[in-house]
Scaffold this motif. Structure first.
Motif, PDB file in Angstrom:
ATOM      1  N   HIS A 121       5.128  10.700  15.864  1.00 33.34           N
ATOM      2  CA  HIS A 121       5.863   9.479  15.530  1.00 33.34           C
ATOM      3  C   HIS A 121       7.111   9.345  16.407  1.00 33.34           C
ATOM      4  N   ARG A 122       7.585   8.104  16.491  1.00 23.28           N
ATOM      5  CA  ARG A 122       8.804   7.832  17.248  1.00 23.28           C
ATOM      6  C   ARG A 122      10.030   7.711  16.344  1.00 23.28           C
ATOM      7  N   GLU A 123       9.806   7.479  15.048  1.00 25.27           N
ATOM      8  CA  GLU A 123      10.916   7.358  14.099  1.00 25.27           C
ATOM      9  C   GLU A 123      10.718   8.369  12.964  1.00 25.27           C
ATOM     10  N   ALA A 124      11.584   8.291  11.960  1.00 26.47           N
ATOM     11  CA  ALA A 124      11.588   9.258  10.862  1.00 26.47           C
ATOM     12  C   ALA A 124      10.269   9.244  10.100  1.00 26.47           C
ATOM     13  N   VAL A 125       9.815  10.430   9.711  1.00 26.80           N
ATOM     14  CA  VAL A 125       8.600  10.580   8.911  1.00 26.80           C
ATOM     15  C   VAL A 125       9.011  10.524   7.438  1.00 26.80           C
ATOM     16  N   ARG A 126       8.517   9.505   6.725  1.00 26.37           N
ATOM     17  CA  ARG A 126       8.921   9.291   5.338  1.00 26.37           C
ATOM     18  C   ARG A 126       8.055  10.056   4.341  1.00 26.37           C
ATOM     19  N   LYS A 150      -7.973  15.055  -1.108  1.00 21.69           N
ATOM     20  CA  LYS A 150      -8.463  16.088  -2.023  1.00 21.69           C
ATOM     21  C   LYS A 150      -9.876  16.562  -1.686  1.00 21.69           C
ATOM     22  N   ARG A 151     -10.671  15.734  -1.017  1.00 20.16           N
ATOM     23  CA  ARG A 151     -12.063  16.100  -0.748  1.00 20.16           C
ATOM     24  C   ARG A 151     -12.363  16.247   0.739  1.00 20.16           C
ATOM     25  N   TYR A 152     -11.799  15.389   1.567  1.00 19.49           N
ATOM     26  CA  TYR A 152     -12.086  15.402   3.000  1.00 19.49           C
ATOM     27  C   TYR A 152     -10.990  16.160   3.761  1.00 19.49           C
ATOM     28  N   PRO A 153     -11.331  16.738   4.914  1.00 12.57           N
ATOM     29  CA  PRO A 153     -10.311  17.449   5.717  1.00 12.57           C
ATOM     30  C   PRO A 153      -9.432  16.465   6.476  1.00 12.57           C
ATOM     31  N   LEU A 154      -8.623  15.715   5.737  1.00 12.33           N
ATOM     32  CA  LEU A 154      -7.762  14.699   6.327  1.00 12.33           C
ATOM     33  C   LEU A 154      -6.346  14.848   5.781  1.00 12.33           C
ATOM     34  N   PHE A 155      -5.379  14.521   6.619  1.00 15.56           N
ATOM     35  CA  PHE A 155      -4.001  14.372   6.154  1.00 15.56           C
ATOM     36  C   PHE A 155      -3.359  13.250   6.959  1.00 15.56           C
ATOM     37  N   ALA A 156      -2.355  12.616   6.354  1.00 15.85           N
ATOM     38  CA  ALA A 156      -1.728  11.444   6.951  1.00 15.85           C
ATOM     39  C   ALA A 156      -0.216  11.570   6.861  1.00 15.85           C
ATOM     40  N   SER A 157       0.453  10.859   7.762  1.00 11.11           N
ATOM     41  CA  SER A 157       1.917  10.812   7.786  1.00 11.11           C
ATOM     42  C   SER A 157       2.358   9.376   7.998  1.00 11.11           C
ATOM     43  N   ALA A 158       3.386   8.950   7.253  1.00 11.16           N
ATOM     44  CA  ALA A 158       3.927   7.593   7.331  1.00 11.16           C
ATOM     45  C   ALA A 158       5.324   7.648   7.925  1.00 11.16           C
ATOM     46  N   SER A 159       5.634   6.674   8.777  1.00 10.36           N
ATOM     47  CA  SER A 159       6.891   6.716   9.510  1.00 10.36           C
ATOM     48  C   SER A 159       7.546   5.350   9.529  1.00 10.36           C
ATOM     49  N   ASP A 160       8.825   5.352   9.923  1.00 10.55           N
ATOM     50  CA  ASP A 160       9.572   4.114  10.059  1.00 10.55           C
ATOM     51  C   ASP A 160       9.219   3.349  11.320  1.00 10.55           C
ATOM     52  N   ASP A 161       8.344   3.877  12.160  1.00 12.89           N
ATOM     53  CA  ASP A 161       7.914   3.132  13.339  1.00 12.89           C
ATOM     54  C   ASP A 161       6.782   2.151  13.015  1.00 12.89           C
ATOM     55  N   GLY A 162       6.448   2.009  11.724  1.00  8.74           N
ATOM     56  CA  GLY A 162       5.448   1.040  11.299  1.00  8.74           C
ATOM     57  C   GLY A 162       4.022   1.522  11.366  1.00  8.74           C
ATOM     58  N   SER A 163       3.810   2.821  11.528  1.00  7.39           N
ATOM     59  CA  SER A 163       2.453   3.346  11.690  1.00  7.39           C
ATOM     60  C   SER A 163       2.174   4.442  10.680  1.00  7.39           C
ATOM     61  N   ILE A 194       8.598  -3.871  10.262  1.00  9.79           N
ATOM     62  CA  ILE A 194       9.829  -3.071  10.224  1.00  9.79           C
ATOM     63  C   ILE A 194      10.957  -3.967   9.740  1.00  9.79           C
ATOM     64  N   VAL A 195      11.606  -3.547   8.649  1.00  6.59           N
ATOM     65  CA  VAL A 195      12.694  -4.314   8.037  1.00  6.59           C
ATOM     66  C   VAL A 195      13.936  -3.436   8.020  1.00  6.59           C
ATOM     67  N   ASP A 196      14.965  -3.841   8.751  1.00  9.98           N
ATOM     68  CA  ASP A 196      16.232  -3.096   8.825  1.00  9.98           C
ATOM     69  C   ASP A 196      16.005  -1.646   9.243  1.00  9.98           C
ATOM     70  N   GLY A 197      15.108  -1.435  10.195  1.00  9.15           N
ATOM     71  CA  GLY A 197      14.854  -0.098  10.698  1.00  9.15           C
ATOM     72  C   GLY A 197      13.991   0.767   9.802  1.00  9.15           C
ATOM     73  N   ARG A 198      13.447   0.214   8.715  1.00  9.87           N
ATOM     74  CA  ARG A 198      12.597   0.967   7.799  1.00  9.87           C
ATOM     75  C   ARG A 198      11.242   0.286   7.696  1.00  9.87           C
ATOM     76  N   SER A 199      10.200   1.098   7.496  1.00  7.22           N
ATOM     77  CA  SER A 199       8.862   0.496   7.473  1.00  7.22           C
ATOM     78  C   SER A 199       8.017   1.075   6.344  1.00  7.22           C
ATOM     79  N   VAL A 200       7.269   2.163   6.594  1.00  5.74           N
ATOM     80  CA  VAL A 200       6.324   2.706   5.610  1.00  5.74           C
ATOM     81  C   VAL A 200       7.039   3.764   4.777  1.00  5.74           C
TER      82      VAL A 200
END
Length: 504
Positions: A420-425, A431-444, A473-479
Motif C-alpha cells: 500500500h501507499r497509505e496507512a493500513v487500516r 476462515k475457509r480459503y487461504p486468503l487474507f486482505a488488507s484495507a488502506s487509505d489509498d482507496g484499495s 478518498i475523503v479527507d485523506g481517509r478511505s477504507v
C-alpha cells in the motif's frame, strides 16, 4: 692400423642408430648454466608472479590544473570577497587548500610551505588505508526473483465489485458478518447501526443512537443470535431477530436465565437491562464503561467478549473481559505497557492477543501471564488478524507495513509487505480459503493468497493476487474495515465515502 672387433663395431653402430632415431638424447651443456631473471621486467597487477594478485595499486595523485599554475588565467584568480570567504571557511569545507596567485616569471615563485605536510599526509594515506581488489559475483537478476505461482492458478478469490450498499450518511467504521453469512451489520459516524442482507443489498434493520458507532461484532456461535455495538462509553447487546424463531427464543431465554445474586458488585463495568423506553426493542443489555470503547470482539464459543479503549489515561485498564452468562467483567491486564490498539481471542486456545503501538503481547488466560511478545518493524500498529489455525498472525500499521508472524518460528516478522501507499487500516483472514486482505487509505483492498502448510519445515506461501478499488478518498481517509464472507470467497469493505462494497 687398429681394427676393432666385430662385436665392438656392432655396439657402436647400435648407439649411433639410437642417436639418429632420437631414442638417446645427448646431454645439453647449456641447460646446466645458471639462469638469471629480471623481477622488475613486468609490473602487471594481474600477473601471476605477484605475491597477492588481489592487492590494488595505490591511486595516483591528481595532476595540477590551471589554478595551480604560477601564471593562471584571470578567471582563476579570486577576488577580495572570495579570499575573505575562503579564510572564514573550515579546512574540510574548502574545495582547494590553496589560493591561486599570479607571478611574472618562474623565478619569482617562492617555496611552498605546505609541501612537507602534504607529503606526510600522502604517505599516511598510502600505508594506513588498505586496498583490496574484490572479485565481483556474476549473478543473474532473474535468479533473485522468487518463483511464485500465477494468480490464475490460485483461484478462487474476489475479483470484481458485485454490490454497493448505500444507506449510511457518514463514515462507515465497522462491519461484521453473521455466522452463516446471510446477514451482516455495519456502524458508522452517522450515529446508527444497520443490518443488511448480503445477497440482495437490502437494509432490514436500522437503529439510531446518540453517539457514533465505532465497532460492531456478531456472535460467532450460530446457536445464539447476538450483536455487539460499541457507541461512546456503551456496549449494546442486540438481538436483531432475523434468524429462526427457535434461535431467537433460545437467545432471549439464555439472557433471561441470569440470576442477579451471582453478579459481582466490584465490577468496573455496569450491566443494565433495557426497559421499554430503550432506543430499540432489539437491544437487550447495555454495558456502561468508564471510558470510550473503540473496539469489541467475541470469543469463539460466544460466551466471552472483550472491549478495548484507546484512552491515554490509565492504559492498564483499557482492556476488559466480559462473561455474558454471568454478567461480570474484569480488567486482568494491569501489566500492559503502552497504549492498547487492538485485541483478539485465539480461535482454539485460551490465549488473548493485545496489540499496543509498537508490540503485540500474547497472554495465557488460564494462568493470567504473558506468554510471548511479538515485535513488528512498525511504528504504530492499527489492526490485527489471526489465522484460523492459530499459528500465524498478521498486523497492519499506519506506516504502510503489513507484517506476517509465524508464532512457531520467531517473535520477529517472517515477512513484511509494503504493497500500500497509505496507512493500513484493517487486515482480515478468511476462515475457509487461504486468503487474507488488507484495507488502506489509498482507496484499495489488496487480496493475497496465504497458504499455511502442515509441514513445519515448509514456509507459508504468500502471493498478492488482486487489487480491489472502488472506494473514494475523503479527507485523506478511505477504507476503514474489511471482512471476508464466512463460507464464500467474497470480501466486504466499508469506507469513508459512506458506502459498503461487496467484491466477489
Amino acid at each position: 692400423r687398429f681394427v676393432p672387433s666385430k662385436s665392438e663395431h656392432q655396439k657402436v653402430m647400435k648407439i649411433v642408430r639410437a642417436i639418429r632415431n632420437g631414442w638417446i638424447k645427448p646431454p645439453n651443456k647449456e641447460a646446466d648454466k645458471t639462469r638469471y631473471y629480471d623481477i622488475w621486467a613486468s609490473d602487471d597487477p594481474n600477473s601471476a608472479t605477484r605475491r597477492n594478485p588481489l592487492l590494488m595499486a595505490a591511486p595516483k595523485m591528481k595532476l595540477p590544473g590551471h589554478a595551480e599554475s604560477y601564471n593562471p588565467p584571470a578567471e582563476y584568480l579570486p577576488t577580495e570577497e572570495e579570499i575573505q570567504k575562503w579564510k572564514e571557511m573550515e579546512p574540510e569545507e574548502r574545495k582547494q587548500n590553496f589560493l591561486p596567485q599570479k607571478f611574472s616569471n618562474l623565478r619569482s615563485v617562492p617555496g611552498y610551505r605546505n609541501f612537507v605536510s602534504e607529503r606526510f599526509d600522502r604517505c599516511l594515506d598510502l600505508y594506513m588505508c588498505p586496498r583490496q581488489r574484490r572479485s565481483r559475483l556474476k549473478v543473474d537478476p532473474d535468479d533473485l526473483i522468487p518463483k511464485l505461482p500465477k494468480p490464475r492458478d490460485l483461484q478462487p478469490f474476489p475479483t470484481t465489485e458485485a454490490i454497493t450498499f448505500r444507506g449510511h450518511t457518514s463514515i462507515v467504521r465497522s462491519i461484521s458478518f453473521e455466522p452463516s453469512g446471510q446477514w451482516f451489520a455495519s456502524g458508522g459516524d452517522d450515529c446508527s447501526f444497520r443490518v443488511w442482507e448480503t445477497a440482495t443489498g437490502r437494509c432490514v434493520h436500522s437503529v439510531a443512537l446518540d453517539k457514533p458507532v465505532v465497532s460492531v461484532a456478531w456472535c460467532p456461535n450460530p446457536a445464539v443470535n447476538l450483536l455487539l455495538v460499541a457507541s461512546d462509553k456503551d456496549v449494546l447487546v442486540v438481538n436483531p431477530g432475523l434468524v429462526s424463531k427457535s434461535v431467537r427464543e433460545a437467545t432471549d431465554a439464555q439472557l433471561a436465565a441470569f440470576a442477579a445474586s451471582t453478579a459481582s458488585s466490584a465490577s468496573v463495568v455496569t450491566w443494565q437491562e433495557c426497559t421499554e423506553d430503550a432506543v430499540d426493542e432489539s437491544v437487550r443489555l447495555v454495558l456502561k464503561h468508564p471510558k470510550t470503547v473503540d473496539q469489541v470482539t467475541w470469543h469463539g464459543k460466544g460466551d466471552y467478549f472483550a472491549s478495548l479503549s484507546r484512552d491515554t489515561n490509565q492504559p492498564s485498564k483499557s482492556v476488559a473481559l466480559h462473561q455474558l452468562s454471568r454478567r461480570r467483567s474484569q480488567c486482568s491486564f494491569g501489566i500492559v505497557k503502552g497504549l492498547p490498539q487492538y485485541c483478539l481471542f485465539h480461535p482454539t486456545q485460551p490465549v488473548f492477543f493485545v496489540a499496543t503501538q509498537r508490540s503485540i503481547r500474547v497472554y495465557n488466560l488460564q494462568k493470567v501471564e504473558l506468554v510471548k511478545k511479538l515485535t513488528p518493524s512498525a511504528k504504530w500498529i492499527s489492526s490485527l488478524a489471526i489465522h484460523p489455525q492459530g499459528d500465524n498472525v498478521i498486523c497492519g500499521s499506519y506506516d504502510v507495513k503489513l507484517c506476517w508472524f509465524d508464532l512457531d518460528l520467531s517473535t520477529e516478522p517472517y515477512k513484511t509487505l509494503r504493497h500500500h501507499r497509505e496507512a493500513v487500516r484493517e487486515v482480515a483472514f478468511h476462515k475457509r480459503y487461504p486468503l487474507f486482505a488488507s484495507a488502506s487509505d489509498d482507496g484499495s483492498v489488496i487480496v493475497c493468497h496465504g497458504m499455511v502448510y502442515n509441514d513445519l519445515m515448509k514456509n507459508p506461501l504468500i502471493v498478492p493476487v488482486k487489487v480491489l478499488k472502488g472506494h473514494g478518498i475523503v479527507d485523506g481517509r478511505s477504507v476503514f474495515d474489511v471482512k471476508f464472507h464466512p463460507s464464500q470467497p467474497w470480501v466486504l469493505s466499508a469506507g469513508a465515502d459512506s458506502t459498503i462494497r461487496l467484491f466477489s
